[in-house]
Design an enzyme around this catalytic site. Structure first.
Site: not given
Lengths: 199, 199
Positions: A119, A156
């Site tokens: 990701s 993230k």
DNA sequence: ATATATACTGTAATTATATACAGTATAAAT
DNA sequence: ATTTATACTGTATATAATTACAGTATATAT
């Protein structure tokens, strides 16, 4: 919690500097000379206080028998991103330890997180990379954060907007996670301050 | 070349072990006890010999004043990719030193190369990343290598084909460098075995 | 109010430690 | 052949260092 007085800290610093410079601990008299005390008992009393507080040990009868108890950590733990649960420092979660300086990434950090998934690939963070994590909740927009949403732990980029908090991936195949009132158990575990990769 | 006798080595080992265990050097008598000597002068003579050979220093008049001269290397140098010329370990090319274990990336390495440009961005290697370089010419297809073509130093993926050697970037905006007979002064400086990034 | 911790000076005694000196013996170098 | 280095024992001594004891003074805790 151990509270050390300003003077005791000076004595402790003096010992640390002395060891660093000479390779062996100072005598009472040498501490006195360094700090301007006129009686060896001044140093002696400080040493006793530091020993009582567990900061040092004194090997009775030995000259220069001062032992620092601030044991050097045997490296930083590598923790896998377990699918459920937080990346705690519990022994069973530690894959291995990496021996390196606390200042390897400029500022201090607490552990290495082993990256799972792709990701963050556009941010140059690949699977199995190790991200140095500093445990903190003080994060700014754009920071790389370790966040926990319920039992899910994720790495993230952090962004705070008017309406919500966004956790943005760095991979166009993944979607942004929006944190709003309906999301419970949201927590910032820490922030990434560095990266380590072995080819 | 300094040659140390077996007994002197025993004394040196004894000192190192003692320091590791206690945090301070041993006295002459403690060395005797460890090694079974019956006279403090036995230890004294060995210390004098070791000092004469430059292995230790003795701080005269100080108790436990034995200083080991085998200074721990002060980390690995960070070298910038100078546009012209090889990334040598000459002092003027060293930006700073990074204190870390030689085994930080599994195998040994020699220096850190500071990355310039974006040619390896798809391999997750960004500008200003530090790539740990092991000096070697033994490279395999796919290895990340530091290569020198004339005065130009570059970090690329190495591939050997039937006709030539290819240095492939990991960025579609850059083109493959083909090394053939017409290219003079081509050299493999080393290979990248790890990466370090500070956010 | 009294005890306990901090923060020292000043002196002195005991012990820890370095270090010199007198030997003995063997091996390696010049 | 003689010096020099290694490799010690054994004894002695000056000094380095710990550490106890007697004070003084202030701040904080109970």
């Amino acid at each position: 919690m151990i509270k050390i007085t300003a003077q005791q800290q000076k004595v402790l610093d003096c010992i640390e500097v002395y060891i660093k410079e000479t390779g062996f601990p100072p005598t009472r008299l040498e501490i006195c000379n360094e700090l301007g005390f006129k009686s060896p008992n001044a140093a002696e009393m400080h040493l006793r206080a530091l020993e009582k507080k567990g900061v040092i040990s004194i090997k009775s009868g030995s000259s220069r028998g001062i032992v620092l108890n601030n044991k050097i950590p045997d490296g930083y733990p590598v923790i896998g991103l377990v699918a459920a649960g937080s990346p705690t420092l519990a022994t069973e979660n530690i894959e291995r330890n990496i021996q390196c300086d606390s200042s390897l990434f400029g500022s201090n950090f607490d552990y290495f997180l082993k990256v799972k998934g792709l990701s963050m690939i556009e941010a140059g963070i690949f699977e199995d990379d190790l991200v140095a994590i500093k445990k903190t909740t003080d994060v700014k927009n754009g920071d790389l954060v370790v966040a926990r949403i319920g039992d899910e732990v994720t790495l993230k980029h952090f962004y705070r907007t008017q309406e919500s908090i966004e956790l943005r991936p760095a991979n166009k195949d993944y979607s942004v996670i929006k944190i709003n009132n309906s999301v419970s158990q949201f927590e910032i575990e820490g922030k990434g301050i560095g990266l380590l990769r072995t080819h």
